[in-house]
Design an enzyme around this catalytic site. Structure first.
Site, PDB file in Angstrom:
ATOM      1  N   THR A 130       0.841  -1.221   0.000  1.00  0.00           N
ATOM      2  CA  THR A 130       0.000   0.000   0.000  1.00  0.00           C
ATOM      3  C   THR A 130       0.860   1.248   0.000  1.00  0.00           C
ATOM      4  OG1 THR A 130      -1.911  -0.962   1.076  1.00  0.00           O
ATOM      5  CG2 THR A 130      -1.540   1.371   1.478  1.00  0.00           C
TER       6      THR A 130
HETATM    7  C1  LIG Z   1      -8.695  -8.563   0.183  1.00  0.00           C
HETATM    8  C2  LIG Z   1      -7.971  -9.187   0.893  1.00  0.00           C
HETATM    9  C3  LIG Z   1      -7.031  -9.851   1.750  1.00  0.00           C
HETATM   10  C4  LIG Z   1      -6.331  -8.713   2.442  1.00  0.00           C
HETATM   11  C5  LIG Z   1      -5.273  -9.220   3.399  1.00  0.00           C
HETATM   12  C6  LIG Z   1      -4.621  -7.984   3.925  1.00  0.00           C
HETATM   13  O1  LIG Z   1      -5.039  -7.384   4.885  1.00  0.00           O
HETATM   14  N1  LIG Z   1      -3.553  -7.582   3.209  1.00  0.00           N
HETATM   15  C7  LIG Z   1      -2.818  -6.400   3.637  1.00  0.00           C
HETATM   16  C8  LIG Z   1      -1.377  -6.750   3.854  1.00  0.00           C
HETATM   17  C9  LIG Z   1      -1.348  -7.527   5.109  1.00  0.00           C
HETATM   18  C10 LIG Z   1      -1.347  -6.834   6.300  1.00  0.00           C
HETATM   19  C11 LIG Z   1      -1.330  -7.552   7.462  1.00  0.00           C
HETATM   20  C12 LIG Z   1      -1.303  -8.935   7.438  1.00  0.00           C
HETATM   21  C13 LIG Z   1      -1.299  -9.598   6.212  1.00  0.00           C
HETATM   22  C14 LIG Z   1      -1.333  -8.887   5.037  1.00  0.00           C
HETATM   23  C15 LIG Z   1      -2.910  -5.365   2.570  1.00  0.00           C
HETATM   24  O2  LIG Z   1      -3.061  -5.647   1.409  1.00  0.00           O
HETATM   25  N2  LIG Z   1      -2.839  -4.124   3.036  1.00  0.00           N
HETATM   26  C16 LIG Z   1      -2.922  -2.963   2.144  1.00  0.00           C
HETATM   27  C17 LIG Z   1      -3.960  -2.023   2.687  1.00  0.00           C
HETATM   28  C18 LIG Z   1      -5.308  -2.694   2.925  1.00  0.00           C
HETATM   29  C19 LIG Z   1      -6.285  -1.639   3.445  1.00  0.00           C
HETATM   30  C20 LIG Z   1      -5.836  -3.312   1.633  1.00  0.00           C
HETATM   31  B1  LIG Z   1      -1.508  -2.302   2.109  1.00  0.00           B
HETATM   32  O3  LIG Z   1      -1.108  -1.882   3.408  1.00  0.00           O
HETATM   33  O4  LIG Z   1      -0.543  -3.124   1.502  1.00  0.00           O
END
Ligand SMILES: C#CCCCC(=O)N[C@@H](Cc1ccccc1)C(=O)N[C@@H](CC(C)C)B(O)O
Length: 205
Positions: A1
């Site tokens: 992100t």
């Molecule tokens: C849709 C779906 C599955 C989402 C899983 C999921 O939270 N991924 C997270 C990365 C993460 C974080 C903590 C544990 C594991 C995986 C993610 O993509 N975060 C993005 C922002 C959010 C709001 C989309 B970014 O910060 O990269």
């Protein structure tokens, strides 16, 4: 992100990407990382998708409930403070959240950074998320940054009778610091900028 927020002349700008990932698997390219809390407050999401989505929705609910009970709106400071309180309550429980709360209230536009450590900062520019360092790179090149610094100080010296003389500029970087300008006379700058603006005449503008 990658999420970016900064204060500028006309208010505050927020810019974000839309990818959700789980390791090397791309789980979405359509995520809305700017949450429209209400018509005067926005929140940005970075970190755990579920954590951000859940707690920013909870914040939106709190804002609306407050408004209905009290007939007035929560300030940006108060809304961000509420979210900080939640994250402090859940500290070390595994939440992963790096958020910005930005909006407008009776005292103007404000930008806050809040994260799962319980940190809450008010600021003019934040970039949050795995891609934030790249976003910061793009903000200004050294040349643009120096130019902005010189112009900003010149502008102040032109208006403020207590500011003047010469402009000195330093650049802090990985290896320490470099003196960029040791003294540009603001009078020279005045005529340089006046000429650039196409102001002809005797330069008494
Ligand atoms: C849709 C779906 C599955 C989402 C899983 C999921 O939270 N991924 C997270 C990365 C993460 C974080 C903590 C544990 C594991 C995986 C993610 O993509 N975060 C993005 C922002 C959010 C709001 C989309 B970014 O910060 O990269």
């Amino acid at each position: 992100t990658t999420t970016l927020g900064f204060v500028f002349k006309e208010g505050i700008l927020l810019a974000v990407d839309s990818r959700a990932s789980m390791g090397s698997f791309l789980s979405s390219e359509q995520v809305r990382k700017v949450i429209e809390i209400n018509e005067y407050l926005l929140g940005t999401m970075a970190g755990g998708a579920a954590d951000c989505q859940y707690w920013l929705a909870y914040l939106a609910n709190h804002c609306r409930t407050y408004e209905l009970k009290n007939g007035s709106k929560l300030s940006v400071a108060a809304a961000s403070k509420f979210l900080q309180g939640i994250l402090i309550g859940y500290k070390n429980s595994g939440l992963s959240m790096g958020c910005m709360i930005a909006g407008t209230d009776l005292s103007g536009q404000h930008l806050y950074y809040i994260d799962n450590d319980g940190m809450r900062l008010k600021g003019d520019i934040f970039s949050v998320g795995s891609g934030s360092t790249y976003a910061y790179d793009m903000i200004l090149s050294l040349t643009e940054a120096v130019e902005l610094g010189v112009r900003a100080i010149y502008h102040a010296t032109h208006r403020d009778t207590a500011s003047g003389g010469v402009v000195r500029v330093y650049h802090i970087h990985q290896n320490g610091w470099t003196k960029v300008h040791d003294g540009i006379d603001v009078v020279d700058l005045h005529y340089k900028f006046a000429q650039q603006k196409g102001l002809v005449g005797d330069g008494d503008e």
